[in-house]
Design a protein around this motif. Sequence first.
Motif, PDB file in Angstrom:
ATOM      1  N   GLN A 105       0.848  -1.197   0.000  1.00 47.47           N
ATOM      2  CA  GLN A 105       0.000   0.000   0.000  1.00 47.47           C
ATOM      3  C   GLN A 105       0.882   1.244   0.000  1.00 47.47           C
ATOM      4  O   GLN A 105       1.890   1.298   0.710  1.00 47.47           O
ATOM      5  CB  GLN A 105      -0.918   0.009   1.217  1.00 47.47           C
ATOM      6  N   LEU A 106       0.499   2.211  -0.803  1.00 48.32           N
ATOM      7  CA  LEU A 106       1.206   3.477  -0.872  1.00 48.32           C
ATOM      8  C   LEU A 106       0.253   4.589  -0.465  1.00 48.32           C
ATOM      9  O   LEU A 106      -0.863   4.677  -0.990  1.00 48.32           O
ATOM     10  CB  LEU A 106       1.733   3.733  -2.282  1.00 48.32           C
ATOM     11  N   GLN A 107       0.696   5.431   0.433  1.00 44.80           N
ATOM     12  CA  GLN A 107      -0.116   6.535   0.912  1.00 44.80           C
ATOM     13  C   GLN A 107       0.621   7.831   0.639  1.00 44.80           C
ATOM     14  O   GLN A 107       1.643   8.119   1.264  1.00 44.80           O
ATOM     15  CB  GLN A 107      -0.384   6.390   2.409  1.00 44.80           C
ATOM     16  N   ALA A 108       0.093   8.608  -0.297  1.00 41.56           N
ATOM     17  CA  ALA A 108       0.706   9.889  -0.650  1.00 41.56           C
ATOM     18  C   ALA A 108       0.050  11.016   0.132  1.00 41.56           C
ATOM     19  O   ALA A 108      -1.155  10.978   0.418  1.00 41.56           O
ATOM     20  CB  ALA A 108       0.568  10.145  -2.146  1.00 41.56           C
ATOM     21  N   SER A 109       0.847  12.014   0.452  1.00 45.42           N
ATOM     22  CA  SER A 109       0.338  13.169   1.184  1.00 45.42           C
ATOM     23  C   SER A 109       1.184  14.394   0.865  1.00 45.42           C
ATOM     24  O   SER A 109       2.257  14.275   0.258  1.00 45.42           O
ATOM     25  CB  SER A 109       0.361  12.894   2.689  1.00 45.42           C
ATOM     26  N   GLY A 110       0.699  15.562   1.287  1.00 46.40           N
ATOM     27  CA  GLY A 110       1.482  16.778   1.160  1.00 46.40           C
ATOM     28  C   GLY A 110       1.026  17.738   0.089  1.00 46.40           C
ATOM     29  O   GLY A 110       1.575  18.831  -0.037  1.00 46.40           O
ATOM     30  N   GLY A 111       0.037  17.349  -0.705  1.00 50.88           N
ATOM     31  CA  GLY A 111      -0.437  18.254  -1.733  1.00 50.88           C
ATOM     32  C   GLY A 111      -1.184  19.435  -1.134  1.00 50.88           C
ATOM     33  O   GLY A 111      -1.474  19.475   0.059  1.00 50.88           O
TER      34      GLY A 111
ATOM     35  N   ALA B 258       4.333   6.985   1.797  1.00 48.90           N
ATOM     36  CA  ALA B 258       4.692   5.922   2.724  1.00 48.90           C
ATOM     37  C   ALA B 258       4.302   4.569   2.139  1.00 48.90           C
ATOM     38  O   ALA B 258       3.174   4.392   1.683  1.00 48.90           O
ATOM     39  CB  ALA B 258       4.006   6.141   4.063  1.00 48.90           C
ATOM     40  N   LEU B 259       5.238   3.640   2.185  1.00 49.72           N
ATOM     41  CA  LEU B 259       5.006   2.283   1.687  1.00 49.72           C
ATOM     42  C   LEU B 259       4.808   1.339   2.854  1.00 49.72           C
ATOM     43  O   LEU B 259       5.568   1.373   3.820  1.00 49.72           O
ATOM     44  CB  LEU B 259       6.195   1.842   0.828  1.00 49.72           C
ATOM     45  N   SER B 260       3.802   0.513   2.762  1.00 53.16           N
ATOM     46  CA  SER B 260       3.553  -0.476   3.804  1.00 53.16           C
ATOM     47  C   SER B 260       3.167  -1.801   3.164  1.00 53.16           C
ATOM     48  O   SER B 260       2.754  -1.855   2.017  1.00 53.16           O
ATOM     49  CB  SER B 260       2.448  -0.004   4.754  1.00 53.16           C
TER      50      SER B 260
ATOM     51  N   PHE C 106      16.420   1.953  -5.498  1.00 57.84           N
ATOM     52  CA  PHE C 106      16.729   1.633  -4.117  1.00 57.84           C
ATOM     53  C   PHE C 106      18.191   1.249  -3.932  1.00 57.84           C
ATOM     54  O   PHE C 106      18.848   1.716  -3.005  1.00 57.84           O
ATOM     55  CB  PHE C 106      15.843   0.508  -3.588  1.00 57.84           C
ATOM     56  N   THR C 107      18.719   0.375  -4.780  1.00 60.56           N
ATOM     57  CA  THR C 107      20.050  -0.170  -4.554  1.00 60.56           C
ATOM     58  C   THR C 107      21.149   0.876  -4.726  1.00 60.56           C
ATOM     59  O   THR C 107      22.097   0.912  -3.934  1.00 60.56           O
ATOM     60  CB  THR C 107      20.323  -1.337  -5.496  1.00 60.56           C
ATOM     61  N   SER C 108      21.026   1.745  -5.715  1.00 61.40           N
ATOM     62  CA  SER C 108      22.087   2.708  -6.001  1.00 61.40           C
ATOM     63  C   SER C 108      21.776   4.122  -5.535  1.00 61.40           C
ATOM     64  O   SER C 108      22.675   4.948  -5.397  1.00 61.40           O
ATOM     65  CB  SER C 108      22.368   2.747  -7.496  1.00 61.40           C
TER      66      SER C 108
ATOM     67  N   SER D 240      14.712   5.345   4.211  1.00 62.09           N
ATOM     68  CA  SER D 240      14.505   3.907   4.308  1.00 62.09           C
ATOM     69  C   SER D 240      14.033   3.492   5.693  1.00 62.09           C
ATOM     70  O   SER D 240      13.262   2.542   5.832  1.00 62.09           O
ATOM     71  CB  SER D 240      15.781   3.166   3.932  1.00 62.09           C
ATOM     72  N   ALA D 241      14.468   4.207   6.704  1.00 61.99           N
ATOM     73  CA  ALA D 241      14.070   3.860   8.069  1.00 61.99           C
ATOM     74  C   ALA D 241      12.561   4.024   8.258  1.00 61.99           C
ATOM     75  O   ALA D 241      11.953   3.344   9.077  1.00 61.99           O
ATOM     76  CB  ALA D 241      14.832   4.708   9.070  1.00 61.99           C
ATOM     77  N   LYS D 242      11.978   4.944   7.486  1.00 62.23           N
ATOM     78  CA  LYS D 242      10.543   5.214   7.620  1.00 62.23           C
ATOM     79  C   LYS D 242       9.751   4.689   6.427  1.00 62.23           C
ATOM     80  O   LYS D 242       8.550   4.966   6.321  1.00 62.23           O
ATOM     81  CB  LYS D 242      10.310   6.711   7.783  1.00 62.23           C
ATOM     82  N   ASN D 243      10.416   3.945   5.536  1.00 60.04           N
ATOM     83  CA  ASN D 243       9.734   3.422   4.339  1.00 60.04           C
ATOM     84  C   ASN D 243       8.991   4.524   3.591  1.00 60.04           C
ATOM     85  O   ASN D 243       7.836   4.341   3.179  1.00 60.04           O
ATOM     86  CB  ASN D 243       8.764   2.303   4.713  1.00 60.04           C
ATOM     87  N   THR D 244       9.670   5.641   3.428  1.00 61.19           N
ATOM     88  CA  THR D 244       9.020   6.808   2.851  1.00 61.19           C
ATOM     89  C   THR D 244       9.888   7.428   1.759  1.00 61.19           C
ATOM     90  O   THR D 244      11.119   7.443   1.877  1.00 61.19           O
ATOM     91  CB  THR D 244       8.744   7.861   3.944  1.00 61.19           C
TER      92      THR D 244
END
Length: 121
Positions: free
Chosen positions: A2-8, A22-24, A52-54, A73-77
Amino acid sequence: VQLQASGGGLVQAGGSLRLSCALSGRTFNRYNMGWFRQAPGKEREFVASIKFTSGTTDYADSVKGRFTISRDSAKNTVHLQMISLKPEDTAVYYCAAQPVGSSGFSAYEYWGQGTLVTVSS
């Protein structure tokens, strides 16, 4: 996934906004992340991506120098910092996840619900 976008929101031309996604549901480190946008009456278009890798980033020509994609990465965001906004940046912005190792638009398997950015002149 699930992806949750915000900030608009609504901002004047020349202003700034920061979008977040945010990815969950799955491990964040399995996905490259991208931002796309769709303006009224237009097709969805690529805005920015980050591998992600590079950590390699890519931007549409129309946003280079004004938008910056980054990840926590710590927040999956993943974030999209937008500065010097223009009326033509007005659109619904979508985040998307692409499995590491794949490429291309069709490889984006998961999409957020979109967040509206309106830039007034």
